[in-house]
Design a protein around this motif. Structure first.
Motif: not given
Length: 304
Positions: A186-207
């Motif tokens: 996933f890190s090879k692509f531009p990542m879009l961020q969700n301001a209402s759930r700013p930790s969602l990428w980290l949460h996805w990595l964890r689960v």
């Protein structure tokens, strides 16, 4: 004998100020000036003979009496509104429903299903309103809500509907359909961020059980609809609850090149106040919603 009642204007001013914990926001809500709100509340405190707020600079804190008065007043104003609506339309407000839920769920997930309830119950007026998981069910005007959480709300009953599942999604233009990539790519692509759930990428990595130490950055969007639209147009990849993007997945506008959706650890629940637990229209909608979600398994979004 004359009733011992303060003015309705003063009660409205106090209820709004206590709800927002701000004279400024209460003034905006009621179309008054801040000084007008302050004057109404001062008059109410003089009438009652007790302070309702502690004032510490710009910060407001309800006194113990004020907190109790607010809870009881909110319920009384709700009831006054209900009987006024009854008088206008000639039927009991108990037959209507105010439904609260997350804005994106209300705009994307609920409408696809709501038609069958309306068709089967044309005499039950519906009102859909935004609601946060922090809603206070002791004072809320909502009849029933669909909320994400762990299943525990004070002064309310809750029934699990479905597990929230997250997926990293891409448009076909950015990553060709049918492509299966290692999740860490996933890190090879531009990542879009969700301001209402700013930790969602980290949460996805964890689960997902992934170990990643690189930077996660990218264009940030303040609303889910903006984020989804950007992903559809190939601006980048995004972590999105799949209940928000069923049409895009079904139509091939988005796909999941990094693997299937995975549980976030939260679920969506139907939640309603204890004080309204026996209202027929609430029970009807609750049971209909439970039946709808028992078969909700598209893209792995099933119950646990």
């Amino acid at each position: 004998m004359r009733r011992y009642l303060p003015s309705l204007s003063a009660l409205h001013a106090f209820e709004a100020a206590a709800r927002y914990m701000s004279f400024t926001r209460a003034a905006e809500d009621l179309g008054l000036t801040q000084s007008g709100i302050s004057r109404q509340i001062r008059n109410l405190e003089n009438f009652l003979g007790v302070p309702l707020f502690h004032r510490s600079g710009p910060r407001l804190v309800l006194t113990e009496v004020g907190a109790t008065y607010y809870r009881d007043l909110a319920l009384s104003l709700d009831r006054l509104q209900e009987i006024s609506i009854d008088a206008v339309r000639g039927r009991s407000v108990d037959s209507s429903l105010m439904i609260g839920t997350h804005y994106t769920l209300a705009s994307r997930w609920l409408p696809e299903r709501l038609g069958s309830f309306i068709a089967a119950n044309p005499d039950i007026p519906l009102e859909i309103a935004p609601a946060l998981p922090s809603v206070d069910f002791e004072t809320t005007r909502l009849d029933i809500a669909i909320l994400r959480g762990a299943g525990t709300w004070l002064h309310a009953r809750a029934i699990e509907l479905f597990t929230e599942k997250l997926a990293v999604v891409s448009s076909p233009g950015l990553i060709p359909p049918g492509t299966r990539l290692d999740p860490l790519e996933f890190s090879k692509f531009p990542m879009l961020q969700n301001a209402s759930r700013p930790s969602l990428w980290l949460h996805w990595l964890r689960v997902a059980g992934l170990s990643y130490s690189g930077r996660i950055q990218g264009t940030r969007f303040s609303h889910n609809d903006m984020l989804i639209n950007a992903a559809v147009h190939g601006v980048g990849i995004a972590v999105i609850p799949i209940s928000f993007i069923e049409p895009e997945l079904a139509q091939g506008k988005l796909h999941m090149p990094f693997g299937d959706a995975i549980p976030s650890g939260d679920s969506y629940f139907v939640v309603y106040p204890e004080r309204k637990a026996h209202q027929p229209s609430i029970i009807l909608f609750r049971d209909w919603l439970v039946r709808q979600t028992r078969k909700y398994d598209r893209y792995g979004a099933s119950r646990k």
